[in-house]
Design an enzyme around this catalytic site. Structure first.
Site, PDB file in Angstrom:
ATOM      1  N   GLY A 115       0.877  -1.262   0.108  1.00 51.04           N
ATOM      2  CA  GLY A 115       0.136  -0.010   0.090  1.00 51.04           C
ATOM      3  C   GLY A 115       0.943   1.267  -0.016  1.00 51.04           C
ATOM      4  O   GLY A 115       1.917   1.292  -0.389  1.00 51.04           O
ATOM      5  N   SER A 116       0.204   2.463   0.468  1.00 51.09           N
ATOM      6  CA  SER A 116       0.924   3.754   0.294  1.00 51.09           C
ATOM      7  C   SER A 116       2.313   3.785   1.117  1.00 51.09           C
ATOM      8  O   SER A 116       2.267   3.137   2.519  1.00 51.09           O
ATOM      9  CB  SER A 116      -0.301   4.752   1.109  1.00 51.09           C
ATOM     10  OG  SER A 116       0.306   5.871   1.328  1.00 51.09           O
ATOM     11  N   THR A 117       3.045   4.502   0.660  1.00 47.89           N
ATOM     12  CA  THR A 117       4.048   4.896   1.718  1.00 47.89           C
ATOM     13  C   THR A 117       3.834   5.647   2.785  1.00 47.89           C
ATOM     14  O   THR A 117       4.807   5.657   3.751  1.00 47.89           O
ATOM     15  CB  THR A 117       5.131   5.764   0.566  1.00 47.89           C
ATOM     16  OG1 THR A 117       4.623   6.836   0.113  1.00 47.89           O
ATOM     17  CG2 THR A 117       5.804   4.831  -0.430  1.00 47.89           C
TER      18      THR A 117
END
Lengths: 152, 397
Positions: free
Chosen positions: A71-73
């Site tokens: 997923g997102s950083t």
């Protein structure tokens, strides 16, 4: 009770160090990868995604074992937030670490290791007591969970 | 991974906690990706700026750091124009937090220039073969592909770590072997303006993180390549591409022709313009936004020309970097005479102000790909003229 005073070393597993530091706690296994942004409530440390393998579990103070992040950083900052809120894991063990979790662990001072010489999903069970040494690259399995659980 | 004596001592904490952690981040990433060493970088461009994205957690982390960056470093776009945020409908609470984020970066010696087009800035020159630590995906694509510099797509913390240490781990796009084309893309039709964004949107979905080599009849200008690369990095994860006869590196390297070829036809590009992504309700387009990635001086001039004698009745945003806007006050004035707003430091994708709208038309394949998911606004693509037409007084058509 203070488990650290009573534990006996059962097994030592070599691994790769990703984030340094040492921590001791109980194993929580997640066969699913974790997206810290979205899967975890940063205020409580509870897994809030109903589709997730460990939905409803709290990762606070656990030795969290999962394949890798996803997923997102922004997930790196969520790990930092969990840690600041004192609801983060004590240490993390991955099959193969990736940058989101690695960076999150380092900025939060949470020990992280991967590439264990044995499959962690075969050798560990939920509740097992282990010590993770992220500086030396080693996981020690201590007294098995059933012998101390009665005192919990 | 080989570490110098000084790097080892930094890792042991001899130069303080911030540098220790920064080095630990670089070494961990190097270990994960099999880097042999740390290498010096020329500059850093740091993501993790919009308060909308990083929240209190990110703000807290940046504020807790100490020290000064060792190389020129700038920031990704923020969640608002740092000066005229009130005009955007940004709340005071958000603005205060956003300015705290910027201040925290400034305290570390980072220039508070918030842009996805660092290559337009004075004193930030990027040359062929330079090693960089940049974050923003379109800037990474431009640096690698159009300039022939070398950077991976750094996360916010790793770009900041690289800026503080002045180095990055030597893996990925820093190495020759990862810069070879791995898939061919053949485009025979003529292309102009936003077609490059539409093309990038299509190709990115197909090629993922591979390195495309374009064979095209069209002769793209740098602004066209900027749109193409930005869209491929958004709909896919392309960090480097080559264009036969146009981009610098393919002309110098001993490239092998990739086994797989993708063909893109004119009809596919036209179809992108007919799609509306997300739910736009019955109201139709209520805002147009240009300048994703941030507009160049040439693009500002085109927009100013097209807006001559027109009146914006809905909303038109033109996003650019503060430095480019300040270098061209005449263009900014001409654009704003129509009722459009020139916004600096921010963009339609990272600002929470976008959420006030129902349906946005853009000339960018990148914004088109991101808007529905990240901003909960319906998105449509058109060329500059179509974007302007949708938000102008109807009697002027």
């Amino acid at each position: 009770m203070n488990v650290s005073e009573r534990c006996v070393l059962l097994m030592r597993i070599n691994c790769r160090r990703i984030a340094g530091g040492e921590a001791q706690g109980r194993i929580l296994l997640s066969k699913d990868p974790i997206s810290f942004l979205g899967n975890v409530d940063p205020d409580t440390g509870i897994i809030v995604d109903p589709q997730h393998a460990i939905y409803g579990e709290c990762i606070k103070d656990m030795i969290l074992v999962f394949p890798h992040g996803k997923g997102s950083t922004v997930g790196s900052y969520v790990i930092y937030q969990l840690s600041k809120n004192r609801v983060g894991p004590s240490a993390m063990i991955n099959i193969e670490s990736e940058p989101i979790v690695a960076v999150g662990a380092i900025i939060s001072s949470i020990p992280l290791v991967d590439e264990l010489e044995f499959d962690p999903f075969e050798v560990f069970h939920n509740g097992d007591l282990v010590r993770v040494d992220g500086t030396a690259g080693m996981v020690e399995v201590l007294t098995p969970s059933n012998s101390t659980r009665e005192h919990d | 991974m080989y570490l110098t004596n000084e790097e080892e001592r930094t890792l042991d904490g001899e130069f303080g906690e911030t540098l220790r952690k920064a080095t630990e981040i670089l070494v961990a990433l190097g270990d994960i990706y099999g880097a042999d060493q740390l290498i010096p970088i020329q500059s850093a461009q740091i993501a993790g700026v919009s308060y909308k994205t990083i929240g209190d957690a990110g703000l807290e982390w940046i504020s807790d750091l100490t020290g000064t960056v060792k190389v020129p470093a700038i920031l990704n776009p923020a969640g608002m124009d740092l000066e005229r945020w009130q005009d955007m409908g940004i709340s005071e609470t958000f603005a205060r937090k956003q300015l705290e984020v910027i201040q925290a970066y400034k305290d570390l010696g980072v220039r508070p220039m918030c842009t996805c087009t660092p290559y337009y800035l004075e004193g930030f020159s990027v040359q062929y073969g330079h090693h960089l630590a940049w974050s923003e995906s379109s800037a990474v694509s431009y640096a690698n592909s159009v300039i022939g510099a070398r950077t991976n797509r750094e996360g916010g913390p790793s770009a900041l770590a690289a800026a503080l240490v002045g180095k990055t781990a030597n893996y990925g796009y820093h190495l020759d072997e990862n810069r070879q084309p791995t898939v061919s893309v053949s485009v025979e039709c003529e292309l102009s303006g936003s077609d490059y964004g539409a093309l990038g949107y299509l190709v990115g979905k197909d090629v993922g993180n591979r390195v495309p080599l374009f064979n095209m009849n069209a002769r793209p200008a740098p602004d066209d390549l900027k749109s193409l690369g930005a869209a491929m990095a958004a709909s896919g994860a392309v960090a480097l591409y080559h264009v036969e006869g146009i981009t610098p590196e393919i002309q110098r390297m001993d490239a092998e022709q990739p086994d797989e070829t993708i063909v893109i036809e004119k009809g596919q590009i036209d179809e992108v313009y007919t799609n509306i992504l997300g739910e736009d309700g019955d109201a139709g387009t209520d805002i147009a936004a240009l300048g994703c990635p941030h507009a160049s001086a040439t693009e500002l001039e085109t927009i100013a020309d097209r807006l001559a004698n027109r009146t914006i009745t809905k909303q038109l945003w033109v996003c650019t970097s503060r430095e480019v806007a300040e270098r061209h006050p005449d263009l900014v004035r001409r654009i704003e005479e129509s009722g459009a707003m020139v916004l600096c430091d921010t963009c339609m994708v990272v600002s929470p102000a976008t959420e006030q709208y129902q349906s946005m038309i853009v000339n960018s394949g990148k914004a088109f790909a991101y808007l529905p998911g990240m901003c909960h606004v319906a998105a449509q693509m058109g060329d500059v003229d179509e974007c302007i037409r949708k938000v102008c007084a109807p009697d002027e058509d």
